[in-house]
Design a protein around this motif. Structure first.
Motif, PDB file in Angstrom:
ATOM      1  N   LEU A  62      82.442  60.120  39.005  1.00 37.50           N
ATOM      2  CA  LEU A  62      82.640  61.442  39.225  1.00 37.50           C
ATOM      3  C   LEU A  62      81.022  61.806  39.374  1.00 37.50           C
ATOM      4  O   LEU A  62      80.189  61.719  38.501  1.00 37.50           O
ATOM      5  CB  LEU A  62      83.587  62.346  38.452  1.00 37.50           C
ATOM      6  CG  LEU A  62      84.966  62.151  38.501  1.00 37.50           C
ATOM      7  CD1 LEU A  62      85.646  62.777  37.372  1.00 37.50           C
ATOM      8  CD2 LEU A  62      85.430  62.259  39.828  1.00 37.50           C
ATOM      9  N   SER A  63      80.569  62.767  40.291  1.00 39.00           N
ATOM     10  CA  SER A  63      79.377  63.538  40.167  1.00 39.00           C
ATOM     11  C   SER A  63      79.479  64.275  38.948  1.00 39.00           C
ATOM     12  O   SER A  63      80.221  64.627  38.428  1.00 39.00           O
ATOM     13  CB  SER A  63      78.921  64.365  41.576  1.00 39.00           C
ATOM     14  OG  SER A  63      80.037  65.243  41.475  1.00 39.00           O
ATOM     15  N   ALA A  64      78.161  64.800  38.538  1.00 40.70           N
ATOM     16  CA  ALA A  64      77.993  65.920  37.359  1.00 40.70           C
ATOM     17  C   ALA A  64      78.847  66.949  37.689  1.00 40.70           C
ATOM     18  O   ALA A  64      79.460  67.595  36.700  1.00 40.70           O
ATOM     19  CB  ALA A  64      76.530  66.042  37.307  1.00 40.70           C
ATOM     20  N   ASP A  65      78.849  67.471  38.919  1.00 33.48           N
ATOM     21  CA  ASP A  65      79.648  68.795  39.504  1.00 33.48           C
ATOM     22  C   ASP A  65      80.868  68.411  39.262  1.00 33.48           C
ATOM     23  O   ASP A  65      81.648  69.335  38.746  1.00 33.48           O
ATOM     24  CB  ASP A  65      79.120  69.260  40.648  1.00 33.48           C
ATOM     25  CG  ASP A  65      77.691  69.825  40.832  1.00 33.48           C
ATOM     26  OD1 ASP A  65      77.226  70.068  39.948  1.00 33.48           O
ATOM     27  OD2 ASP A  65      77.534  69.889  42.042  1.00 33.48           O
ATOM     28  N   GLU A  66      81.401  67.428  39.589  1.00 35.64           N
ATOM     29  CA  GLU A  66      82.747  66.969  39.562  1.00 35.64           C
ATOM     30  C   GLU A  66      83.222  67.029  38.224  1.00 35.64           C
ATOM     31  O   GLU A  66      84.519  67.469  37.875  1.00 35.64           O
ATOM     32  CB  GLU A  66      82.923  65.629  40.283  1.00 35.64           C
ATOM     33  CG  GLU A  66      83.255  66.011  41.793  1.00 35.64           C
ATOM     34  CD  GLU A  66      83.194  64.545  42.449  1.00 35.64           C
ATOM     35  OE1 GLU A  66      83.296  64.738  43.720  1.00 35.64           O
ATOM     36  OE2 GLU A  66      82.986  63.567  41.903  1.00 35.64           O
ATOM     37  N   ARG A  67      82.409  66.545  37.341  1.00 34.08           N
ATOM     38  CA  ARG A  67      82.689  66.278  35.825  1.00 34.08           C
ATOM     39  C   ARG A  67      82.861  67.688  35.165  1.00 34.08           C
ATOM     40  O   ARG A  67      83.772  67.744  34.600  1.00 34.08           O
ATOM     41  CB  ARG A  67      81.708  65.568  35.131  1.00 34.08           C
ATOM     42  CG  ARG A  67      81.756  64.104  35.549  1.00 34.08           C
ATOM     43  CD  ARG A  67      80.411  63.340  34.732  1.00 34.08           C
ATOM     44  NE  ARG A  67      80.498  61.875  35.093  1.00 34.08           N
ATOM     45  CZ  ARG A  67      79.627  61.170  34.739  1.00 34.08           C
ATOM     46  NH1 ARG A  67      78.639  61.479  33.781  1.00 34.08           N
ATOM     47  NH2 ARG A  67      79.639  60.054  35.196  1.00 34.08           N
ATOM     48  N   THR A  68      82.174  68.531  35.516  1.00 36.87           N
ATOM     49  CA  THR A  68      82.163  69.994  35.029  1.00 36.87           C
ATOM     50  C   THR A  68      83.341  70.496  35.700  1.00 36.87           C
ATOM     51  O   THR A  68      84.231  71.259  34.705  1.00 36.87           O
ATOM     52  CB  THR A  68      80.883  70.863  35.472  1.00 36.87           C
ATOM     53  OG1 THR A  68      79.631  69.845  34.929  1.00 36.87           O
ATOM     54  CG2 THR A  68      80.983  72.087  34.940  1.00 36.87           C
ATOM     55  N   LEU A  69      83.611  70.315  36.732  1.00 35.71           N
ATOM     56  CA  LEU A  69      84.900  70.959  37.292  1.00 35.71           C
ATOM     57  C   LEU A  69      86.214  70.713  36.492  1.00 35.71           C
ATOM     58  O   LEU A  69      87.227  71.307  36.264  1.00 35.71           O
ATOM     59  CB  LEU A  69      85.100  70.497  38.902  1.00 35.71           C
ATOM     60  CG  LEU A  69      84.364  71.601  39.759  1.00 35.71           C
ATOM     61  CD1 LEU A  69      84.499  70.784  41.398  1.00 35.71           C
ATOM     62  CD2 LEU A  69      85.180  72.790  39.970  1.00 35.71           C
ATOM     63  N   VAL A  70      86.329  69.064  36.591  1.00 34.99           N
ATOM     64  CA  VAL A  70      87.419  68.432  35.802  1.00 34.99           C
ATOM     65  C   VAL A  70      87.652  69.080  34.438  1.00 34.99           C
ATOM     66  O   VAL A  70      88.687  69.294  33.927  1.00 34.99           O
ATOM     67  CB  VAL A  70      87.430  66.925  36.032  1.00 34.99           C
ATOM     68  CG1 VAL A  70      88.287  66.300  35.151  1.00 34.99           C
ATOM     69  CG2 VAL A  70      87.343  66.355  37.243  1.00 34.99           C
ATOM     70  N   ARG A  71      86.545  68.912  33.864  1.00 32.51           N
ATOM     71  CA  ARG A  71      86.634  69.089  32.226  1.00 32.51           C
ATOM     72  C   ARG A  71      86.967  70.724  32.174  1.00 32.51           C
ATOM     73  O   ARG A  71      88.023  70.908  31.335  1.00 32.51           O
ATOM     74  CB  ARG A  71      85.259  69.005  31.574  1.00 32.51           C
ATOM     75  CG  ARG A  71      85.703  69.032  30.116  1.00 32.51           C
ATOM     76  CD  ARG A  71      84.173  68.812  29.310  1.00 32.51           C
ATOM     77  NE  ARG A  71      83.601  67.405  29.360  1.00 32.51           N
ATOM     78  CZ  ARG A  71      84.117  66.435  28.541  1.00 32.51           C
ATOM     79  NH1 ARG A  71      85.281  66.432  27.811  1.00 32.51           N
ATOM     80  NH2 ARG A  71      83.594  65.137  28.649  1.00 32.51           N
ATOM     81  N   GLN A  72      86.452  71.591  32.923  1.00 33.17           N
ATOM     82  CA  GLN A  72      86.689  72.955  32.857  1.00 33.17           C
ATOM     83  C   GLN A  72      88.218  73.395  33.237  1.00 33.17           C
ATOM     84  O   GLN A  72      88.626  74.158  32.503  1.00 33.17           O
ATOM     85  CB  GLN A  72      85.762  73.940  33.758  1.00 33.17           C
ATOM     86  CG  GLN A  72      85.563  75.403  33.251  1.00 33.17           C
ATOM     87  CD  GLN A  72      85.291  75.447  31.805  1.00 33.17           C
ATOM     88  OE1 GLN A  72      84.425  75.076  31.185  1.00 33.17           O
ATOM     89  NE2 GLN A  72      86.021  76.236  31.310  1.00 33.17           N
ATOM     90  N   ALA A  73      88.478  72.835  34.215  1.00 30.90           N
ATOM     91  CA  ALA A  73      89.887  73.155  34.725  1.00 30.90           C
ATOM     92  C   ALA A  73      90.946  72.500  33.596  1.00 30.90           C
ATOM     93  O   ALA A  73      91.886  73.095  33.404  1.00 30.90           O
ATOM     94  CB  ALA A  73      90.187  72.177  36.084  1.00 30.90           C
ATOM     95  N   ALA A  74      90.594  71.426  33.099  1.00 31.17           N
ATOM     96  CA  ALA A  74      91.600  70.691  31.895  1.00 31.17           C
ATOM     97  C   ALA A  74      91.522  71.925  30.570  1.00 31.17           C
ATOM     98  O   ALA A  74      92.496  71.991  30.123  1.00 31.17           O
ATOM     99  CB  ALA A  74      91.186  69.533  31.636  1.00 31.17           C
ATOM    100  N   GLN A  75      90.290  72.040  30.280  1.00 33.91           N
ATOM    101  CA  GLN A  75      90.228  73.239  28.988  1.00 33.91           C
ATOM    102  C   GLN A  75      90.929  74.507  29.485  1.00 33.91           C
ATOM    103  O   GLN A  75      91.620  74.925  28.583  1.00 33.91           O
ATOM    104  CB  GLN A  75      88.682  73.372  29.146  1.00 33.91           C
ATOM    105  CG  GLN A  75      88.069  72.204  28.154  1.00 33.91           C
ATOM    106  CD  GLN A  75      88.868  71.877  26.885  1.00 33.91           C
ATOM    107  OE1 GLN A  75      88.878  72.791  26.080  1.00 33.91           O
ATOM    108  NE2 GLN A  75      88.831  70.512  26.750  1.00 33.91           N
TER     109      GLN A  75
END
Ligand code: GTR
Length: 324
Positions: free
Chosen positions: A247-260
């Motif tokens: 995943l790109s850095a932006d995608e990682r942030t999206l994924v982690r934030q949505a999970a949180q």
């Protein structure tokens, strides 16, 4: 003319398909529970947030109801990079990530509130930091309540009542040693085999939170639910380190934030489900009784010495206990 239009349509659909495959990605997540169970509902919330915030570039396919097999297999698939994510109980990770052992020990957490403070703070981060060394990344910790014993034989008041009973445990060395310390015979079985085990008398009992006890139909054969509330190992949403790296850095942030952001939703669903499950099993004839918890806790020091004896484990235990 018609031929040219057809060609244009074909070209257009090819371009759309190409765009979709180049820019859209479907992440697959496995869960042992059925669609209406709180963990799966939380995943649905996570998926909806992810799709919305990424403008459908990242979507979630939820493989619930054990479609991908039992939990241990899903952990293996995630570690191998064959599956993007799995939602499993922390105890199932004991043999894969040593740092999950201490939080899976009995009587480590004092209450749901204590567990939340630990998981939401630096100790939760410390546990999560261990995962990438074992091929996984933690996206979220979800609630799982407290696990209690239930048997086909009768209520338990103290560990002496477990003596000689064949008790199903999760596939974890800690879980096996725990019930052995209380005099029972541990029978490690995957979750999907517990119902049949109880119905056929292969096992005399098991232990789980009230929602799982009810949802999996264990309450139909094991009518005595004794509130030992011995472990509170949380649920873990783990992503494959291979997927994470892709995943790109932006995608990682999206994924982690949505999970949180799905965590508070899960907590509310869980509290509601615990109440509903208790009411439902009681109405269906389950006998819920309290136990002498001190008698269960008293026999734990050798287990703690074995699984929390090393300096790093002792330190983790002390940090958990010192959290408010
Ligand atoms: C449940 C948990 C499942 C599974 C199961 C078990 O409480 O949500 O993920 O670990 O217990 O006992 O196998």
């Amino acid at each position: 003319m018609a031929g040219r239009i057809l060609l244009a349509i074909l070209l257009l659909s090819f371009t759309v398909a190409f765009h979709e495959s180049a820019f859209c990605r479907e992440l697959r997540v496995a869960d042992t529970h059925p669609q209406d169970y709180p963990t799966v509902q939380a995943l649905e919330h996570f998926g909806a947030l992810l799709a919305e915030r990424s403008q459908q570039r990242l979507t979630l396919k939820i493989l619930h109801s054990r479609i991908m097999g039992e939990e241990r297999e899903t952990v293996r698939h995630v570690r191998a990079g064959a599956l993007d994510m799995a939602r499993v109980n922390m105890a199932v990770l004991n043999d894969f990530v040593p740092e999950t052992v201490v939080p899976s020990l009995p009587f480590v957490f004092r209450s749901a509130e204590h567990l939340h403070h630990v998981l939401d703070g630096p100790v939760g981060e410390q546990i999560a930091r261990a995962f990438p060394h074992h091929g996984m990344v933690v996206l979220a910790f979800y609630d799982s309540g407290a696990r209690s014993f239930y048997t086909t034989r009768g209520p338990l008041a103290a560990p002496a009542d477990l003596r000689g009973l064949r008790i199903r445990v999760q596939q974890s060395k800690v879980a096996e040693a725990m019930v052995r310390a209380w005099g029972a015979i541990p029978v490690p079985l995957p979750y999907g085999q517990v119902g049949v085990g109880l119905a056929t008398g292969v096992i005399d009992g098991a232990e789980n939170n009230a929602p799982a006890y009810q949802d999996a139909g264990h309450s139909r054969s094991a009518r005595y639910y004794s509130l030992s509330e011995h472990t509170m190992a949380p649920e873990v949403l783990a992503m494959s380190a291979a997927t994470w790296r892709s995943l790109s850095a932006d995608e990682r942030t999206l994924v982690r934030q949505a999970a949180q952001d799905s965590v508070p939703v899960m907590r509310a669903l869980w509290a509601e489900r615990e109440r509903a499950a208790r009411d439902a099993v009681t109405a269906a004839g389950t006998v819920i009784t309290t136990v002498d918890k001190a008698a269960f806790a008293e026999t734990m020091p050798p287990l703690y010495r074995r699984f929390a004896g090393k300096a790093a484990q002792r330190d983790l235990l002390l940090r958990i206990q010192a959290t408010d």
